[in-house]
Write an enzyme that holds these catalytic residues in place. Sequence first.
Site, short mmCIF file in Angstrom:
data_model
loop_
_atom_site.label_atom_id
_atom_site.label_comp_id
_atom_site.label_asym_id
_atom_site.label_seq_id
_atom_site.Cartn_x
_atom_site.Cartn_y
_atom_site.Cartn_z
N GLY A 24 0.80 -1.22 0.00
CA GLY A 24 0.00 0.00 0.00
C GLY A 24 0.83 1.26 0.00
O GLY A 24 0.42 2.27 -0.58
N SER B 269 -9.50 -5.41 0.93
CA SER B 269 -9.62 -3.95 0.89
C SER B 269 -11.09 -3.57 0.91
O SER B 269 -11.89 -4.14 0.17
CB SER B 269 -8.97 -3.39 -0.38
OG SER B 269 -9.30 -2.02 -0.52
N LYS C 149 -4.47 -12.08 2.36
CA LYS C 149 -4.62 -10.94 3.27
C LYS C 149 -6.09 -10.76 3.61
O LYS C 149 -6.93 -10.60 2.72
CB LYS C 149 -4.07 -9.66 2.64
CG LYS C 149 -4.03 -8.49 3.64
CD LYS C 149 -3.14 -7.36 3.16
CE LYS C 149 -2.96 -6.29 4.23
NZ LYS C 149 -2.03 -5.24 3.81
N THR D 103 -3.88 -7.87 9.78
CA THR D 103 -5.06 -7.70 8.96
C THR D 103 -4.94 -6.44 8.09
O THR D 103 -4.03 -5.63 8.27
CB THR D 103 -6.33 -7.52 9.82
OG1 THR D 103 -6.18 -6.32 10.62
CG2 THR D 103 -6.58 -8.69 10.73
#
EC number: 1.3.5.2
Length: 342
Positions: free
Chosen positions: A66, A178, A220, A248
């Site tokens: 990210g 996400s 993830k 997480t």
Amino acid sequence: MFSSLYPLARASLFKMDAEDAHHLTLRMLGAAGRTGLACALSPRVPDAPRTVMGLSFRNPVGLAAGLDKDGAAIDGFAALGFGFIEVGTVTPRAQPGNPRPRLFRLPEADAIINRMGFNNSGVDQFVKNVQAARYRGVLGLNIGKNADTPIERAADDYLYCLERVYPFASYVTINISSPNTKNLRQLQGAGELDALLAALKDKQRRLADLHGKLVPLALKIAPDLDDEQVKEIAATLLRHDIEGVIATNTTLSREAVKGLPHADEAGGLSGRPVFDASNAVIRKLRAELGDAVPIIGVGGIFSGEDARAKLAAGAALVQLYTGFIYRGPALVAECVKAIARG
């Protein structure tokens, strides 16, 4: 030197728009990595070797995905002492992500809210950037789906990205958690996840035969899962022999930041407010998985003791994101030293 200068740099960066500051930092780290300046100025981080997923890690403190979505500053981040680097999330085709503004600081809570939406330059450019990097440590490549790909066809995007990044990855992360891509978290459901992991595992086996190496897969997941959902995910990981799990991603909860500026912005919340929720998921996963599937713990690490708490909860490795933005490179060395002390 980076560590001592960072408080001054942060003061200037935090006066800027959050996303503009992010892009400036990436450009600076990219340039520092290319020139070798980052190595010259970086803090000394001791070795604390670990072997996880069959990979040898210089130390157990990594960069979370990210921060460098396109893999444009791998060498710069590596010079800061991280034991491993994860870049992405990347999608098959370039996409702009969600409209700006989409990144918000909540300094009163040591937190960030983002609704970036997998903005990236596409997997072809991503692979070029990865190939251009000189870094030869453990490199995780994080893959996702394009926003305009129907959720029913999500597997196609993951399979395409897996094939493209496989030769260049130490491990590949499957990002299904996400909150900023519509319906993406549906893939955490039992049936959807079972089908996706079955397809990815089959592809992994065929790519391993083709390239002569098995690149581990890590999943993830979100912190916003109940006990039954965690149990189902753990069972699916075991059933498909997935090599790792990252716990997480960001949370949709705003309980810890109620009333703060930007608290009502849509998106995923990261930083201190997600620390306990992340640790709870890690503990539940460890209870279900035993030692069969290693856990990479991420979420709210702001100190060496926070990193140790992640390991105590059941993680084998940890990753930094928001804490790194607030604390800077000194946090990497602090976490490694705290873990090395045992």
